[in-house]
Design a protein around this motif. Structure first.
Motif, PDB file in Angstrom:
ATOM      1  N   ALA A 179      24.629  67.594  12.071  1.00 31.20           N
ATOM      2  CA  ALA A 179      25.356  67.821  10.823  1.00 31.20           C
ATOM      3  C   ALA A 179      25.822  69.265  10.722  1.00 31.20           C
ATOM      4  CB  ALA A 179      24.474  67.455   9.629  1.00 31.20           C
ATOM      5  N   PHE A 180      24.944  70.183  11.111  1.00 32.89           N
ATOM      6  CA  PHE A 180      25.326  71.607  11.099  1.00 32.89           C
ATOM      7  C   PHE A 180      26.502  71.861  12.039  1.00 32.89           C
ATOM      8  CE2 PHE A 180      25.019  75.590  13.504  1.00 32.89           C
ATOM      9  CZ  PHE A 180      25.287  76.505  12.484  1.00 32.89           C
ATOM     10  N   ALA A 181      26.429  71.307  13.252  1.00 32.59           N
ATOM     11  CA  ALA A 181      27.500  71.519  14.231  1.00 32.59           C
ATOM     12  C   ALA A 181      28.807  70.895  13.770  1.00 32.59           C
ATOM     13  CB  ALA A 181      27.087  70.941  15.588  1.00 32.59           C
ATOM     14  N   GLY A 182      28.723  69.718  13.131  1.00 32.30           N
ATOM     15  CA  GLY A 182      29.936  69.085  12.627  1.00 32.30           C
ATOM     16  C   GLY A 182      30.600  69.923  11.551  1.00 32.30           C
ATOM     17  N   GLY A 185      33.249  65.596  13.992  1.00 30.01           N
ATOM     18  CA  GLY A 185      33.340  66.144  12.650  1.00 30.01           C
ATOM     19  C   GLY A 185      34.755  66.589  12.322  1.00 30.01           C
ATOM     20  N   ASP A 186      35.400  67.272  13.270  1.00 31.91           N
ATOM     21  CA  ASP A 186      36.769  67.738  13.037  1.00 31.91           C
ATOM     22  C   ASP A 186      37.749  66.568  12.982  1.00 31.91           C
ATOM     23  OD1 ASP A 186      38.844  69.851  12.894  1.00 31.91           O
ATOM     24  OD2 ASP A 186      39.437  69.012  14.822  1.00 31.91           O
ATOM     25  N   THR A 187      37.537  65.570  13.848  1.00 32.91           N
ATOM     26  CA  THR A 187      38.417  64.391  13.836  1.00 32.91           C
ATOM     27  C   THR A 187      38.332  63.663  12.499  1.00 32.91           C
ATOM     28  OG1 THR A 187      38.229  64.085  16.228  1.00 32.91           O
ATOM     29  CG2 THR A 187      38.901  62.174  14.939  1.00 32.91           C
ATOM     30  N   LEU A 188      37.122  63.428  12.010  1.00 34.98           N
ATOM     31  CA  LEU A 188      36.962  62.734  10.728  1.00 34.98           C
ATOM     32  C   LEU A 188      37.491  63.581   9.575  1.00 34.98           C
ATOM     33  CD1 LEU A 188      33.451  61.014  11.016  1.00 34.98           C
ATOM     34  CD2 LEU A 188      35.706  60.166  11.689  1.00 34.98           C
ATOM     35  N   ALA A 189      37.278  64.906   9.662  1.00 32.36           N
ATOM     36  CA  ALA A 189      37.783  65.780   8.603  1.00 32.36           C
ATOM     37  C   ALA A 189      39.302  65.714   8.528  1.00 32.36           C
ATOM     38  CB  ALA A 189      37.332  67.222   8.853  1.00 32.36           C
ATOM     39  N   ILE A 205      29.263  64.288   7.926  1.00 35.43           N
ATOM     40  CA  ILE A 205      28.812  62.953   8.313  1.00 35.43           C
ATOM     41  C   ILE A 205      29.079  62.703   9.799  1.00 35.43           C
ATOM     42  CG2 ILE A 205      29.239  60.481   7.984  1.00 35.43           C
ATOM     43  CD1 ILE A 205      29.779  61.113   5.030  1.00 35.43           C
ATOM     44  N   GLY A 206      30.250  63.140  10.287  1.00 35.60           N
ATOM     45  CA  GLY A 206      30.568  62.956  11.700  1.00 35.60           C
ATOM     46  C   GLY A 206      29.565  63.643  12.602  1.00 35.60           C
ATOM     47  N   GLY A 207      29.195  64.879  12.264  1.00 37.92           N
ATOM     48  CA  GLY A 207      28.188  65.586  13.055  1.00 37.92           C
ATOM     49  C   GLY A 207      26.836  64.908  12.997  1.00 37.92           C
ATOM     50  N   ALA A 208      26.468  64.434  11.787  1.00 39.38           N
ATOM     51  CA  ALA A 208      25.186  63.745  11.636  1.00 39.38           C
ATOM     52  C   ALA A 208      25.144  62.460  12.458  1.00 39.38           C
ATOM     53  CB  ALA A 208      24.943  63.442  10.159  1.00 39.38           C
ATOM     54  N   ILE A 209      26.273  61.753  12.513  1.00 39.60           N
ATOM     55  CA  ILE A 209      26.334  60.524  13.314  1.00 39.60           C
ATOM     56  C   ILE A 209      26.072  60.834  14.785  1.00 39.60           C
ATOM     57  CG2 ILE A 209      27.901  58.756  14.201  1.00 39.60           C
ATOM     58  CD1 ILE A 209      29.193  58.671  11.433  1.00 39.60           C
ATOM     59  N   MET A 210      26.648  61.933  15.285  1.00 33.84           N
ATOM     60  CA  MET A 210      26.409  62.282  16.687  1.00 33.84           C
ATOM     61  C   MET A 210      24.960  62.704  16.909  1.00 33.84           C
ATOM     62  SD  MET A 210      29.188  61.419  17.990  1.00 33.84           S
ATOM     63  CE  MET A 210      28.358  61.592  19.556  1.00 33.84           C
ATOM     64  N   GLY A 231      43.604  73.532   6.276  1.00 32.57           N
ATOM     65  CA  GLY A 231      43.426  73.022   4.931  1.00 32.57           C
ATOM     66  C   GLY A 231      42.057  72.378   4.746  1.00 32.57           C
ATOM     67  N   LEU A 232      41.453  72.608   3.601  1.00 37.94           N
ATOM     68  CA  LEU A 232      40.131  72.047   3.301  1.00 37.94           C
ATOM     69  C   LEU A 232      40.215  71.128   2.093  1.00 37.94           C
ATOM     70  CD1 LEU A 232      37.783  75.186   3.552  1.00 37.94           C
ATOM     71  CD2 LEU A 232      38.176  73.444   5.300  1.00 37.94           C
ATOM     72  N   SER A 233      39.452  70.045   2.152  1.00 34.55           N
ATOM     73  CA  SER A 233      39.287  69.163   1.004  1.00 34.55           C
ATOM     74  C   SER A 233      37.831  68.736   0.945  1.00 34.55           C
ATOM     75  CB  SER A 233      40.194  67.925   1.130  1.00 34.55           C
ATOM     76  OG  SER A 233      39.761  67.090   2.196  1.00 34.55           O
ATOM     77  N   THR A 234      37.393  68.356  -0.239  1.00 30.41           N
ATOM     78  CA  THR A 234      36.003  67.894  -0.385  1.00 30.41           C
ATOM     79  C   THR A 234      35.746  66.672   0.478  1.00 30.41           C
ATOM     80  OG1 THR A 234      35.958  68.715  -2.658  1.00 30.41           O
ATOM     81  CG2 THR A 234      34.261  67.128  -2.029  1.00 30.41           C
ATOM     82  N   LEU A 235      36.715  65.762   0.533  1.00 29.00           N
ATOM     83  CA  LEU A 235      36.568  64.550   1.337  1.00 29.00           C
ATOM     84  C   LEU A 235      36.487  64.886   2.818  1.00 29.00           C
ATOM     85  CD1 LEU A 235      36.518  61.454   1.404  1.00 29.00           C
ATOM     86  CD2 LEU A 235      39.030  61.493   1.523  1.00 29.00           C
ATOM     87  N   GLY A 236      37.352  65.774   3.269  1.00 33.66           N
ATOM     88  CA  GLY A 236      37.350  66.148   4.679  1.00 33.66           C
ATOM     89  C   GLY A 236      36.090  66.896   5.079  1.00 33.66           C
ATOM     90  N   THR A 237      35.631  67.795   4.207  1.00 32.24           N
ATOM     91  CA  THR A 237      34.413  68.554   4.504  1.00 32.24           C
ATOM     92  C   THR A 237      33.207  67.619   4.592  1.00 32.24           C
ATOM     93  OG1 THR A 237      35.308  70.506   3.379  1.00 32.24           O
ATOM     94  CG2 THR A 237      32.926  70.436   3.730  1.00 32.24           C
ATOM     95  N   GLY A 238      33.127  66.678   3.663  1.00 32.39           N
ATOM     96  CA  GLY A 238      32.041  65.693   3.716  1.00 32.39           C
ATOM     97  C   GLY A 238      32.113  64.845   4.963  1.00 32.39           C
ATOM     98  N   ALA A 239      33.335  64.502   5.378  1.00 27.65           N
ATOM     99  CA  ALA A 239      33.510  63.690   6.580  1.00 27.65           C
ATOM    100  C   ALA A 239      33.049  64.438   7.822  1.00 27.65           C
ATOM    101  CB  ALA A 239      34.975  63.278   6.720  1.00 27.65           C
TER     102      ALA A 239
END
Length: 336
Positions: free
Chosen positions: A262-265, A179-183, A221-226, A210-218
């Protein structure tokens, strides 16, 4: 009672996990995503994780490595204009590899020692135990030999719930890291300026925290994938997981693990951002208009052009990754 009373006779060598580890390490070295020390560390970590009798650990490591490496290459030209030394940052050394794998490696090792006495991990532990003494962690876990088809690794009744806790610790680690890598790697490509998590003021792309909507969504999604990876691999490997909750068992099994992932990501990426904004320094060059990496050298001539835009110089990026993934993993293990 732990399983370390098993025979000191070495088990059959896991050639398949070893071969996959060598292949992935060589691939990373050839593609310059891994430095020599990173490739060597990845080989050891990969072998020990994939040699775990529960294949979920190894499969999840492979998915994390492949997706993380691919994300790093997205928009590489743009990232080089935003971050000084971005290409070198993608050339991961041994400490970077370890910081993104150590918690899951510990969970996989403890699980293997405890529940599979014929594993490589249990054999190595039986050799080291006379010198090191019994591990309080391993000794705490009630010994229940793992047999596919008899119980699922996330069943709460097994070993007072310790098998489930260790699986969720590993899930928490991988979900946080991916999740952090994709963000970081996808969020920096956002057309909108990120905001600092502590003040919500706009900061340059690539700023720690730094936060962005794209990064937060990523990160979500990264956590959900795992979570999906953990669910599908356990359902494929063990019929007991497919039969654990009646007719809707497999579907509910997948939904629950995806939700936890997803929560963990999201949580792990947020914790990483909070640490990055407060205890990790971000430097910005007004001359080159780029974020400087932790290792970026500053000459006397360019020193006046460098300013600190956030954070204290307490933790490095690797240390922030270790802390955020460790606490996210423990939280998910506790919630399990």
């Amino acid at each position: 009672m732990s399983s370390t009373s098993s025979s000191s006779k070495p088990p059959a060598f896991p050639w398949v996990p070893f071969g996959i580890s060598v292949t992935l390490a060589a691939h990373g070295l050839r593609k310059k995503s891994l430095a020599p020390s990173g490739a060597a560390t990845a080989l050891v970590v990969g072998f020990l994780t994939m040699a775990a009798p529960l294949r979920t650990f190894g499969i999840s490591l492979i998915v994390f490595y492949l997706l993380g490496s691919r994300a790093t290459k997205l928009g590489k030209a743009l990232k080089n204009t935003l971050e000084e030394g971005h290409q070198e940052a993608g050339y991961r050394d041994g400490m970077q590899v370890l910081s993104n794998s150590v918690t899951a490696l510990i969970a996989a090792t403890v699980w293997s020692i405890t529940f599979t006495p014929i594993s490589v991990h249990a054999w190595l532990y039986s050799i080291a135990e006379p010198s090191l003494g019994p591990s309080p962690l391993v000794s705490t876990v009630p010994y229940t030999p793992f047999t596919r088809g008899q119980w699922c690794a996330v069943d709460s009744f097994v070993a007072d719930g310790w098998s489930r806790k260790l699986i969720f610790i590993a899930l928490g680690h991988f979900a946080c890291c991916l999740g952090d890598t994709l963000a970081s790697e996808i969020g920096i490509l956002s057309k909108q300026s990120p905001v600092l998590i502590t003040t919500f003021r706009k900061v340059p792309p690539g700023t720690n925290g730094g936060l962005s909507t794209l990064g937060t969504g990523a990160s979500l999604i990264g956590g959900a994938i795992m979570g999906l990876t953990f669910a599908l691999s356990m359902l494929w490997e063990n019929p007991a997981c497919r039969l654990s909750s009646g007719p809707l068992g497999p579907l509910l099994f997948i939904v629950k693990l995806v939700a936890y992932g997803a929560f963990a990501g999201l949580f792990g990426s947020g914790l990483d951002s909070l640490l990055g904004a407060t205890v990790q320094r971000t430097r910005y060059s007004t001359g080159t208009k780029r974020i400087l990496q932790d290792h970026s050298a500053v000459t006397k001539e360019s020193e006046k052009e460098v300013k600190v835009i956030s954070g204290l110089n307490i933790l490095t990026n690797n240390q922030v990754n270790v802390v955020s993934s460790f606490f996210t993993a423990l939280l998910l293990g506790w919630l399990a």
